[in-house]
Write a protein that holds these residues in place. Structure first.
Motif, mmCIF file in Angstrom:
data_model
loop_
_atom_site.group_PDB
_atom_site.id
_atom_site.type_symbol
_atom_site.label_atom_id
_atom_site.label_comp_id
_atom_site.label_asym_id
_atom_site.label_seq_id
_atom_site.Cartn_x
_atom_site.Cartn_y
_atom_site.Cartn_z
ATOM 1 N N GLN A 20 36.914 1.664 -24.852
ATOM 2 C CA GLN A 20 36.526 -0.035 -26.064
ATOM 3 C C GLN A 20 37.427 -0.605 -27.120
ATOM 4 O O GLN A 20 37.571 -1.978 -26.497
ATOM 5 N N ASN A 21 38.225 0.320 -27.445
ATOM 6 C CA ASN A 21 39.419 -0.641 -28.221
ATOM 7 C C ASN A 21 40.746 -0.841 -27.616
ATOM 8 O O ASN A 21 41.793 -0.764 -28.280
ATOM 9 N N ASN A 22 40.616 0.031 -26.067
ATOM 10 C CA ASN A 22 42.046 0.109 -25.502
ATOM 11 C C ASN A 22 42.631 0.898 -25.593
ATOM 12 O O ASN A 22 43.627 0.725 -25.128
ATOM 13 N N GLU A 23 42.293 2.212 -26.049
ATOM 14 C CA GLU A 23 42.823 3.485 -26.175
ATOM 15 C C GLU A 23 42.651 3.751 -25.152
ATOM 16 O O GLU A 23 41.768 3.564 -23.647
ATOM 17 N N VAL A 24 43.447 4.629 -24.123
ATOM 18 C CA VAL A 24 43.676 5.492 -23.590
ATOM 19 C C VAL A 24 42.976 6.674 -23.224
ATOM 20 O O VAL A 24 42.852 7.813 -24.197
ATOM 21 N N LEU A 25 41.729 6.579 -22.204
ATOM 22 C CA LEU A 25 41.107 7.871 -22.109
ATOM 23 C C LEU A 25 41.432 8.201 -21.396
ATOM 24 O O LEU A 25 41.218 9.533 -21.537
ATOM 25 N N ALA A 26 41.759 8.506 -20.330
ATOM 26 C CA ALA A 26 42.442 9.047 -18.859
ATOM 27 C C ALA A 26 43.848 8.158 -18.338
ATOM 28 O O ALA A 26 43.623 7.602 -18.491
ATOM 29 N N SER A 73 38.409 12.557 -16.572
ATOM 30 C CA SER A 73 36.990 12.818 -17.007
ATOM 31 C C SER A 73 37.197 11.843 -17.918
ATOM 32 O O SER A 73 38.453 11.845 -18.720
ATOM 33 N N LEU A 74 35.909 11.525 -18.152
ATOM 34 C CA LEU A 74 35.826 10.260 -19.255
ATOM 35 C C LEU A 74 34.975 10.724 -20.916
ATOM 36 O O LEU A 74 33.584 10.909 -19.921
ATOM 37 N N PRO A 75 34.951 9.796 -20.986
ATOM 38 C CA PRO A 75 33.904 10.709 -21.929
ATOM 39 C C PRO A 75 32.841 9.286 -22.532
ATOM 40 O O PRO A 75 33.010 7.906 -22.389
ATOM 41 N N SER A 131 15.620 4.689 -14.305
ATOM 42 C CA SER A 131 16.292 6.405 -13.532
ATOM 43 C C SER A 131 17.989 6.011 -13.692
ATOM 44 O O SER A 131 18.493 7.265 -13.195
ATOM 45 N N GLY A 132 18.173 5.905 -14.760
ATOM 46 C CA GLY A 132 19.706 5.990 -14.916
ATOM 47 C C GLY A 132 20.493 5.447 -15.896
ATOM 48 O O GLY A 132 19.625 4.594 -16.717
ATOM 49 N N GLY A 133 21.709 3.984 -15.729
ATOM 50 C CA GLY A 133 22.209 3.694 -16.267
ATOM 51 C C GLY A 133 23.819 2.880 -15.600
ATOM 52 O O GLY A 133 23.935 4.401 -14.832
ATOM 53 N N SER A 134 23.971 1.892 -16.524
ATOM 54 C CA SER A 134 26.263 2.217 -16.072
ATOM 55 C C SER A 134 27.007 2.010 -16.890
ATOM 56 O O SER A 134 26.390 1.568 -17.854
ATOM 57 N N LEU A 135 27.714 2.894 -17.204
ATOM 58 C CA LEU A 135 28.765 2.890 -17.767
ATOM 59 C C LEU A 135 29.934 2.017 -17.034
ATOM 60 O O LEU A 135 29.989 2.822 -16.384
ATOM 61 N N PHE A 136 31.008 1.185 -18.026
ATOM 62 C CA PHE A 136 31.772 0.098 -17.924
ATOM 63 C C PHE A 136 32.730 0.745 -18.810
ATOM 64 O O PHE A 136 33.254 1.183 -19.619
ATOM 65 N N TYR A 137 34.419 0.903 -18.340
ATOM 66 C CA TYR A 137 35.433 1.644 -18.298
ATOM 67 C C TYR A 137 36.791 -0.023 -18.313
ATOM 68 O O TYR A 137 36.399 -0.057 -17.248
ATOM 69 N N ASN A 138 37.903 -0.322 -18.985
ATOM 70 C CA ASN A 138 38.891 -0.617 -18.377
ATOM 71 C C ASN A 138 39.853 0.076 -17.864
ATOM 72 O O ASN A 138 40.231 1.323 -17.893
ATOM 73 N N VAL A 139 40.320 -0.600 -16.487
ATOM 74 C CA VAL A 139 41.450 0.323 -16.025
ATOM 75 C C VAL A 139 42.993 -0.081 -15.579
ATOM 76 O O VAL A 139 42.553 -2.200 -15.653
ATOM 77 N N SER A 140 43.412 -0.222 -15.692
ATOM 78 C CA SER A 140 44.880 -0.761 -15.097
ATOM 79 C C SER A 140 45.772 0.138 -14.753
ATOM 80 O O SER A 140 46.145 1.028 -14.691
ATOM 81 N N ILE A 141 46.322 -0.738 -14.001
ATOM 82 C CA ILE A 141 46.856 0.641 -13.266
ATOM 83 C C ILE A 141 48.499 -0.131 -12.471
ATOM 84 O O ILE A 141 48.484 -1.645 -12.503
ATOM 85 N N ASP A 142 49.482 0.335 -12.924
ATOM 86 C CA ASP A 142 51.378 -0.090 -12.866
ATOM 87 C C ASP A 142 51.354 0.046 -11.434
ATOM 88 O O ASP A 142 51.092 1.404 -10.671
ATOM 89 N N PHE A 143 52.231 -1.167 -10.406
ATOM 90 C CA PHE A 143 52.672 -0.400 -9.493
ATOM 91 C C PHE A 143 53.467 -0.959 -9.434
ATOM 92 O O PHE A 143 54.395 -2.385 -9.891
ATOM 93 N N ARG A 144 55.404 -0.716 -8.344
ATOM 94 C CA ARG A 144 56.114 -1.360 -8.078
ATOM 95 C C ARG A 144 56.727 -1.678 -6.394
ATOM 96 O O ARG A 144 56.257 -1.141 -6.103
ATOM 97 N N GLN A 180 39.627 12.148 -8.667
ATOM 98 C CA GLN A 180 37.845 11.966 -8.850
ATOM 99 C C GLN A 180 37.466 11.836 -10.606
ATOM 100 O O GLN A 180 38.223 12.673 -11.482
ATOM 101 N N VAL A 181 37.188 10.856 -10.261
ATOM 102 C CA VAL A 181 36.778 10.470 -11.828
ATOM 103 C C VAL A 181 35.039 11.245 -12.210
ATOM 104 O O VAL A 181 34.078 11.540 -11.174
ATOM 105 N N SER A 182 35.035 12.046 -13.040
ATOM 106 C CA SER A 182 33.533 12.151 -13.940
ATOM 107 C C SER A 182 33.448 11.703 -15.380
ATOM 108 O O SER A 182 34.115 10.795 -15.678
#
Length: 217
Positions: free
Chosen positions: A61-67, A77-79, A91-104, A210-212
């Protein structure tokens, strides 16, 4: 004669002591892949891979690194409580996270392109177009090798993780992300099937994971 030889020896000795010894820049050489990257069958890819993926950051939520993901196959593993947003249905739901990829960049492109694309898959070895989804097709990267110590390129996106719930069962993810790939669309199209069967052989860099989700946190 002896005096001349002695003077010559002293000149050579002084010159060798005053001439600086140049040590090869290991950082510079490490920026360029020594050989073409290997395909899944162990053979060299016909076109050198352009990129290497460094760290993938999963943020809350606050751009803190979770994993983070720094190697292929690494568990992530993400809380649930730290998702940036959350939707529910019967039947369930959806969770949203920000993902940042560093590449060279580690090799210049074999074929010119104005933009690169990031794709994802819910399996680790996609072989047909329906098994991958384009996340971003507008990634601009210079074709030139970067100078030493320059910061890596970075691409960000919002990750959606769908989950299901059923009676007397804990929530579980439905087809979570397992693979991210950076593609040069021109090179990708050159490596036609069936000769190049695996999508991972056709891309410039990839990372499996392996994302959980920890639904109790």
């Amino acid at each position: 004669m002896k005096t001349a030889i002695l003077l010559c020896f002293l000149v050579v000795l002084i010159d060798s002591c005053s001439t600086p010894v140049v040590t090869p820049d290991s950082t510079q050489s490490a920026r360029v892949a020594a050989t073409s990257c290997q395909m899944l069958n162990g053979k060299d890819r016909p076109y050198a891979c352009e990129f290497q993926i460094g760290t993938i950051y999963f943020m809350g939520q606050n751009n803190e690194v979770l994993a983070t993901s720094t190697a292929n196959g690494q568990p992530v593993s993400l809380p649930k409580s730290k998702a940036i947003s959350h939707t529910t249905n019967s039947s369930g739901g959806s969770l949203f996270y920000n993902v940042s990829i560093d590449f060279r960049r580690v090799n210049t492109p074999s074929f010119a392109t104005s933009t690169y694309r990031l794709t994802r898959a819910s399996i680790t070895d996609p072989i047909s177009p329906g098994e991958t989804t384009v996340v971003d097709s507008t990634i601009a990267v210079s074709p030139n090798l970067p100078p030493p110590y320059i910061r890596p390129n970075r691409v960000m996106f919002k990750l959606q993780l769908n989950y299901a719930v059923s009676a007397n069962q804990p929530p579980f993810l439905v087809a979570p992300i397992q693979l991210l790939m950076l593609e040069n669309p021109v090179t990708y199209a050159k490596m036609t099937k069936p000769t190049y069967h695996h999508d991972r052989d056709r891309v410039e860099a990839w990372r499996t994971m392996q994302v959980s989700v920890n639904f109790s946190k």
